[in-house]
Design a protein around this motif. Structure first.
Motif: not given
Length: 272
Positions: A125-128, A155-171, A192-199
């Motif tokens: 989960k993200g910080p928010k 650290t947040q960016l690495d984690q968010a990329i990891e879960i987002a890529q898995k999400y993308v692969d399921r689409q 997750y914060d907007l800046d992290i999401v965009q990155s």
């Protein structure tokens, strides 16, 4: 008033019945018995009896709190609300909480640090989202921020990329634009914060979607075109204008749409 008898309760060996002037007066636990040095022959005043009753209420509440804490960590607010539901007075609750905190049984800082590790590292989960849940549990902002400080943006960016890529692969074969919109909502919902999401979206790969977009946009285009030709002539500009709009609404890129329309026009000379 004199204690004339003290007997152990049948169902609870650590509680005692106190008799005054040969009549049952009240029950106490072992801690209260020892604290007030209650023995047969002890003289009691009304003030002492009131103190004993207050101590008894405290000991009962304290034991209930310990039982509540036995299952998992709790915040001070959670303990307070639990005792409040059990109709314990505010005064006794505060007394119990102070004792629990003094002994380290309730520690919001430790709770927050543990909660962050479990939800950020394990649940991803993200910080928010983590901060929101901790605030609901009564943890103050300064404690929350201190607990979250362990996980910096990298650290947040690495984690968010990891879960987002898995999400993308399921689409599957969904259009890239649509998948990006879904990823945006997915990460924002997870806190997750907007800046992290965009990155994250900039760093993701959409290989499966890009490989199949040309085929998918053609299939969708053929289906929509068939419906439009039941309403308009093939030479009507509305056909191609509406087709482009509907494909765009489905999330296909402008370049993929333009290419598909050119192919559909070329393959369907009878419509132009």
């Amino acid at each position: 008033m004199q204690i004339t008898k003290i007997e152990v309760q049948k169902k609870k060996q650590n509680r005692f019945n106190i008799y005054i002037n040969n009549e049952f007066a009240f029950g106490v636990d072992e801690a209260t018995l020892l604290k007030f040095a209650l023995t047969k022959g002890t003289e009691l005043t009304q003030d002492t009896i009131r103190e004993i009753e207050q101590e008894t209420q405290y000991q009962k509440a304290y034991q209930k709190a310990l039982h509540f804490l036995n299952f998992k960590l709790r915040t001070a607010k959670e303990v307070y609300e639990k005792l409040e539901k059990l109709e314990v007075s505010d005064e006794v609750i505060n007394q119990v909480l102070q004792q629990l905190m003094d002994h380290g049984f309730v520690n919001d800082q430790f709770y927050a640090e543990t909660y962050v590790r479990e939800n950020f590292v394990l649940q991803k989960k993200g910080p928010k989202a983590v901060a929101f849940e901790l605030k609901k549990k009564g943890v103050n902002d300064s404690i929350i921020q201190k607990a979250l400080a362990e996980f910096d943006e990298a650290t947040q960016l690495d984690q968010a990329i990891e879960i987002a890529q898995k999400y993308v692969d399921r689409q599957g074969n969904a259009p890239v634009k649509t998948v990006k919109q879904k990823v945006y909502g997915f990460l924002m919902q997870r806190g997750y914060d907007l800046d992290i999401v965009q990155s994250v979206i900039s760093a993701l790969t959409f290989e499966k979607q890009e490989e199949n977009e040309e085929e998918l946009v053609m299939k969708q285009g053929e289906r929509i075109l068939k419906i439009l030709l039941s309403k308009y002539e093939a030479t009507d500009s509305q056909v191609w204008y509406q087709l482009k709009g509907k494909l765009y609404q489905k999330g296909f890129s402008s370049s993929a749409i333009d290419e598909a329309i050119e192919k559909l026009k070329w393959e369907s000379e009878e419509w132009i």
